[in-house]
Motif scaffolding. Structure first.
Motif, PDB file in Angstrom:
ATOM      1  N   GLN A   1       0.714  -1.210  -0.141  1.00  0.00           N
ATOM      2  CA  GLN A   1      -0.040  -0.108  -0.011  1.00  0.00           C
ATOM      3  C   GLN A   1       0.938   1.446  -0.241  1.00  0.00           C
ATOM      4  OE1 GLN A   1      -3.513   0.201   0.193  1.00  0.00           O
ATOM      5  NE2 GLN A   1      -3.882  -1.952   0.200  1.00  0.00           N
TER       6      GLN A   1
ATOM      7  N   TYR B   1       0.381   5.872  -0.741  1.00  0.00           N
ATOM      8  CA  TYR B   1      -0.839   6.822  -0.817  1.00  0.00           C
ATOM      9  C   TYR B   1      -1.315   6.862  -2.381  1.00  0.00           C
ATOM     10  CZ  TYR B   1       1.078   9.098   3.514  1.00  0.00           C
ATOM     11  OH  TYR B   1       1.462   9.333   4.765  1.00  0.00           O
ATOM     12  N   ARG B   2      -2.598   7.021  -2.285  1.00  0.00           N
ATOM     13  CA  ARG B   2      -3.607   6.960  -3.661  1.00  0.00           C
ATOM     14  C   ARG B   2      -2.814   8.379  -4.399  1.00  0.00           C
ATOM     15  NH1 ARG B   2      -9.040   5.452  -5.261  1.00  0.00           N
ATOM     16  NH2 ARG B   2      -8.485   4.074  -3.544  1.00  0.00           N
TER      17      ARG B   2
ATOM     18  N   ASP C   1      -5.075  11.323  -5.151  1.00  0.00           N
ATOM     19  CA  ASP C   1      -5.329  12.317  -3.953  1.00  0.00           C
ATOM     20  C   ASP C   1      -3.870  13.209  -3.684  1.00  0.00           C
ATOM     21  OD1 ASP C   1      -7.603  10.742  -3.572  1.00  0.00           O
ATOM     22  OD2 ASP C   1      -6.941   9.828  -1.627  1.00  0.00           O
TER      23      ASP C   1
ATOM     24  N   THR D   1      -4.654  14.248   4.753  1.00  0.00           N
ATOM     25  CA  THR D   1      -4.498  12.438   4.645  1.00  0.00           C
ATOM     26  C   THR D   1      -5.001  12.130   3.402  1.00  0.00           C
ATOM     27  OG1 THR D   1      -6.795  12.291   5.321  1.00  0.00           O
ATOM     28  CG2 THR D   1      -5.100  12.153   7.274  1.00  0.00           C
ATOM     29  N   PHE D   2      -4.349  10.833   3.140  1.00  0.00           N
ATOM     30  CA  PHE D   2      -4.464  10.455   1.590  1.00  0.00           C
ATOM     31  C   PHE D   2      -5.168   8.892   1.961  1.00  0.00           C
ATOM     32  CE2 PHE D   2      -0.706  13.197   1.450  1.00  0.00           C
ATOM     33  CZ  PHE D   2      -1.347  14.190   0.637  1.00  0.00           C
ATOM     34  N   ARG D   3      -5.995   8.524   0.836  1.00  0.00           N
ATOM     35  CA  ARG D   3      -6.264   7.208   0.650  1.00  0.00           C
ATOM     36  C   ARG D   3      -5.124   6.115   0.753  1.00  0.00           C
ATOM     37  NH1 ARG D   3     -11.562   8.136  -3.039  1.00  0.00           N
ATOM     38  NH2 ARG D   3     -10.216   9.578  -3.722  1.00  0.00           N
ATOM     39  N   ALA D   4      -5.066   4.891   0.955  1.00  0.00           N
ATOM     40  CA  ALA D   4      -4.218   3.912   0.383  1.00  0.00           C
ATOM     41  C   ALA D   4      -4.575   3.248  -0.830  1.00  0.00           C
ATOM     42  CB  ALA D   4      -4.502   2.836   1.357  1.00  0.00           C
ATOM     43  N   GLN D   5      -3.631   3.110  -1.601  1.00  0.00           N
ATOM     44  CA  GLN D   5      -3.692   2.459  -2.743  1.00  0.00           C
ATOM     45  C   GLN D   5      -2.546   1.572  -3.020  1.00  0.00           C
ATOM     46  OE1 GLN D   5      -3.093   5.178  -5.954  1.00  0.00           O
ATOM     47  NE2 GLN D   5      -3.690   3.875  -7.582  1.00  0.00           N
TER      48      GLN D   5
END
Length: 184
Positions: free
Chosen positions: A121, A123-124, A127, A154-158
């Motif tokens: 994972q 950071y997206r 984003d 904050t950033f979503r996971a990817q």
């Protein structure tokens, strides 16, 4: 001894109180040091500080807010001392760091940072790129960007996203620039 910060609930985890208290004592000592004396704690060290997570520790929200205020105080003092000694050099350093950030952000979207593996994972990318564009507009055109926005983004996971360490380092650099150039 009374607690400096509220503690989390019985089964929750927070920052180790002893570590927080010890760090704050060292920070108070460093802040009170005479003008020319070198200290081990400054705004950057405060930003980089981490604490062990334990059950019934101090509330991370409260400690983090206090650390941000402490960082601001140290940064203001460092700025005033540096400006007194060498105003041109201080602003030159801030401009140089801002240019490094801009150079990184001038890369094409999706390619601004190294990527984590497809199994890990990160950071997206979308984003991060969106927020990076806000940073670029702030640095290039003076578009509004709040210090708090940078500190709390904050950033979503990817999977295969941007490597977190690189993005976090860039955000720390942006905070440094913002603290260096803000009005006293």
């Amino acid at each position: 001894m009374t607690d400096t910060f509220p503690r989390v609930r019985k089964h929750e985890r927070g920052y180790a109180a002893e570590e927080v208290e010890e760090f704050l004592a060292r920070a108070r000592e460093a802040y009170a040091a005479p003008r020319g004396e070198q200290t081990a704690i400054g705004a950057q060290q405060i930003r980089d500080t981490t604490f062990t997570i334990v059950r019934r520790g101090y509330s991370a929200t409260h400690v983090d807010a206090a650390l941000e205020r402490l960082e601001d105080a140290f940064a203001t003092r460092e700025r005033e001392r540096a400006l007194h000694a060498d105003e041109v050099g201080w602003y030159g350093d801030a401009r140089g760091l801002a240019q490094i950030v801009l150079d990184r952000l001038s890369r094409p979207a999706g390619q601004r940072f190294a990527r984590s593996s497809v199994f890990a994972q990160g950071y997206r990318r979308r984003d991060v790129d969106r927020f990076a564009n806000r940073i670029s507009r702030y640095l290039e055109n003076g578009k509004p960007l709040n210090l708090e926005d940078v500190r709390t983004v904050t950033f979503r996971a990817q999977r295969g996203g941007y490597r977190e360490r690189q993005v976090d380092y860039l955000l720390d650099s942006v905070v440094s620039v913002m603290l260096a150039v803000r009005a006293s």
